[in-house]
Design a protein around this motif. Structure first.
Motif, PDB file in Angstrom:
ATOM      1  N   VAL A   7       0.844  -1.202   0.000  1.00  0.00           N
ATOM      2  CA  VAL A   7       0.000   0.000   0.000  1.00  0.00           C
ATOM      3  C   VAL A   7       0.874   1.246   0.000  1.00  0.00           C
ATOM      4  O   VAL A   7       0.599   2.229  -0.687  1.00  0.00           O
ATOM      5  CB  VAL A   7      -0.938   0.007   1.223  1.00  0.00           C
ATOM      6  N   ASN A   8       1.941   1.207   0.808  1.00  0.00           N
ATOM      7  CA  ASN A   8       2.943   2.279   0.823  1.00  0.00           C
ATOM      8  C   ASN A   8       2.310   3.654   1.008  1.00  0.00           C
ATOM      9  O   ASN A   8       2.524   4.576   0.222  1.00  0.00           O
ATOM     10  CB  ASN A   8       3.763   2.252  -0.478  1.00  0.00           C
ATOM     11  N   SER A   9       1.524   3.780   2.069  1.00  0.00           N
ATOM     12  CA  SER A   9       0.858   5.047   2.374  1.00  0.00           C
ATOM     13  C   SER A   9       1.135   5.435   3.819  1.00  0.00           C
ATOM     14  O   SER A   9       1.095   4.582   4.712  1.00  0.00           O
ATOM     15  CB  SER A   9      -0.655   4.918   2.176  1.00  0.00           C
ATOM     16  N   PRO A  10       1.392   6.714   4.090  1.00  0.00           N
ATOM     17  CA  PRO A  10       1.557   7.152   5.470  1.00  0.00           C
ATOM     18  C   PRO A  10       0.269   7.054   6.274  1.00  0.00           C
ATOM     19  O   PRO A  10       0.278   7.235   7.493  1.00  0.00           O
ATOM     20  CB  PRO A  10       2.004   8.614   5.324  1.00  0.00           C
ATOM     21  N   TRP A  11      -0.830   6.743   5.597  1.00  0.00           N
ATOM     22  CA  TRP A  11      -2.140   6.658   6.250  1.00  0.00           C
ATOM     23  C   TRP A  11      -2.578   5.221   6.495  1.00  0.00           C
ATOM     24  O   TRP A  11      -3.733   4.974   6.854  1.00  0.00           O
ATOM     25  CB  TRP A  11      -3.183   7.411   5.419  1.00  0.00           C
ATOM     26  N   VAL A  12      -1.655   4.276   6.319  1.00  0.00           N
ATOM     27  CA  VAL A  12      -1.939   2.866   6.605  1.00  0.00           C
ATOM     28  C   VAL A  12      -0.809   2.277   7.434  1.00  0.00           C
ATOM     29  O   VAL A  12       0.372   2.436   7.100  1.00  0.00           O
ATOM     30  CB  VAL A  12      -2.103   2.044   5.308  1.00  0.00           C
ATOM     31  N   GLY A  13      -1.173   1.623   8.537  1.00  0.00           N
ATOM     32  CA  GLY A  13      -0.198   0.955   9.386  1.00  0.00           C
ATOM     33  C   GLY A  13      -0.823  -0.281   9.992  1.00  0.00           C
ATOM     34  O   GLY A  13      -1.785  -0.837   9.452  1.00  0.00           O
ATOM     35  N   VAL A  14      -0.297  -0.700  11.128  1.00  0.00           N
ATOM     36  CA  VAL A  14      -0.763  -1.923  11.782  1.00  0.00           C
ATOM     37  C   VAL A  14      -1.427  -1.597  13.108  1.00  0.00           C
ATOM     38  O   VAL A  14      -0.883  -0.840  13.921  1.00  0.00           O
ATOM     39  CB  VAL A  14       0.411  -2.895  12.025  1.00  0.00           C
ATOM     40  N   ASN A  15      -2.618  -2.159  13.297  1.00  0.00           N
ATOM     41  CA  ASN A  15      -3.270  -2.142  14.601  1.00  0.00           C
ATOM     42  C   ASN A  15      -2.800  -3.413  15.316  1.00  0.00           C
ATOM     43  O   ASN A  15      -3.297  -4.512  15.057  1.00  0.00           O
ATOM     44  CB  ASN A  15      -4.790  -2.146  14.454  1.00  0.00           C
ATOM     45  N   LEU A  16      -1.829  -3.266  16.191  1.00  0.00           N
ATOM     46  CA  LEU A  16      -1.162  -4.414  16.797  1.00  0.00           C
ATOM     47  C   LEU A  16      -1.972  -4.946  17.971  1.00  0.00           C
ATOM     48  O   LEU A  16      -2.261  -4.218  18.906  1.00  0.00           O
ATOM     49  CB  LEU A  16       0.242  -4.007  17.245  1.00  0.00           C
ATOM     50  N   ASP A  17      -2.330  -6.229  17.892  1.00  0.00           N
ATOM     51  CA  ASP A  17      -3.035  -6.901  18.977  1.00  0.00           C
ATOM     52  C   ASP A  17      -2.089  -7.910  19.607  1.00  0.00           C
ATOM     53  O   ASP A  17      -1.471  -8.716  18.901  1.00  0.00           O
ATOM     54  CB  ASP A  17      -4.287  -7.601  18.447  1.00  0.00           C
ATOM     55  N   THR A  18      -1.985  -7.896  20.935  1.00  0.00           N
ATOM     56  CA  THR A  18      -0.969  -8.718  21.605  1.00  0.00           C
ATOM     57  C   THR A  18      -1.328 -10.188  21.707  1.00  0.00           C
ATOM     58  O   THR A  18      -0.512 -10.989  22.166  1.00  0.00           O
ATOM     59  CB  THR A  18      -0.704  -8.197  23.035  1.00  0.00           C
ATOM     60  N   ALA A  19      -2.527 -10.585  21.258  1.00  0.00           N
ATOM     61  CA  ALA A  19      -2.945 -11.970  21.503  1.00  0.00           C
ATOM     62  C   ALA A  19      -3.412 -12.733  20.271  1.00  0.00           C
ATOM     63  O   ALA A  19      -3.756 -13.895  20.387  1.00  0.00           O
ATOM     64  CB  ALA A  19      -4.059 -11.994  22.550  1.00  0.00           C
TER      65      ALA A  19
END
Length: 280
Positions: free
Chosen positions: A186-198
């Motif tokens: 995607v290579n967009s500054p408006w997309v990342g990861v919603n990190l879930d610990t489980a």
């Protein structure tokens, strides 16, 4: 004597220094899903719970919003402001593993609708899900569809100042390497990861370390379960990974255990505040 010249001379040095870690404790509305479903708890009540437990923000799972009219959204926004709580994120349902066609177009339109809602509430982040890998499709093909769907959604979200966080949540996002591949494509500054610990089924901390550099929001669970069986989630270990990657943002408790949330969450909120303080 500190002159304007000497003050300005110190600015580049300050800006070049490594950013001080800053982790902020928060509440994910899904923790109180049973009460929200039954209607015994309102979204404004969640604001009060967050304030009473010395949290900084709330991630509002929108599944039980009565509507998206201003008559509902604006009083909620006012309540948060009056309580000193930031509505920093909303969480929506998505299945992004759709090939080009009407279903994908509908999904993109739905994300855009929620971007508008997030903007009204002042939320800078939306949690999205990749979805299952469709029958007769490969993981690579499904991952490509997720990226293709996120591209126009991210373009719209960016114009409204909203970041889309793709959660590691089973299906096509079962493996950290695939998530990284999607985000990079995607290579967009408006997309990342919603990190879930489980949510990783195996090698949980190893995979968390892989996606930590891409985290734009973090949800912590009380427990994890992998190939070694159930165990308490090690929030300090996760916090160290995050700060090593210059993450500055929220850690939201998403409580999913069987005990009543109103009883179980206060000590977990206390623990969360302590972890954030230790690593900030």
């Amino acid at each position: 004597m500190l002159t304007r010249r000497s003050l300005l001379a110190t600015v580049p040095l300050a800006l070049s220094a490594k950013a001080k870690p800053r982790l902020r404790p928060a509440l994910c509305a899904y923790s109180f899903r049973q009460d929200l479903q039954k209607g015994t708890l309102k979204y404004e009540d969640l604001i009060g719970i967050a304030a009473d437990n010395d949290l900084d923000g709330v991630d509002l799972t929108v599944y039980w919003f009565p509507n998206t009219e201003d008559s509902f959204l604006m009083p909620l926004k006012r309540a948060a402001y009056k309580a000193g709580i930031e509505i920093y994120s909303i969480s929506i349902r998505t299945e992004l593993t759709r090939p080009a066609g009407p279903e994908r177009d509908k999904m993109i339109a739905d994300i855009k609708k929620w971007v508008d809602v997030a903007e009204k509430l002042g939320a800078g982040h939306i949690r999205v899900f990749g979805g299952p890998i469709p029958k007769n499709s490969t993981e690579d093909e499904a991952a490509g569809w997720v990226a293709e769907t996120l591209l126009p959604a991210a373009d719209y979200a960016g114009k409204h100042g909203v970041i889309l966080g793709l959660e590691n949540h089973h299906g096509v996002t079962d493996r950290a390497d695939t998530i990284v591949k999607i985000v990079k494509k995607v290579n967009s500054p408006w997309v990342g990861v919603n990190l879930d610990t489980a949510n990783f089924p195996t090698r949980i901390y190893e995979q968390i370390e892989t996606i930590a550099p891409y985290a734009v929001n973090v949800q912590v669970k009380a427990m994890i379960k992998d190939e070694n069986g159930p165990a308490p989630s090690d929030w300090d270990r996760v916090a160290k990974m995050l700060t090593a990657n210059n993450y500055r943002g929220y850690l939201a408790l998403e409580y999913e255990e069987k005990e009543d949330a109103s009883i179980a969450t206060p000590p977990l909120f206390k623990k969360l505040r302590e972890v954030c303080a230790r690593h900030s």
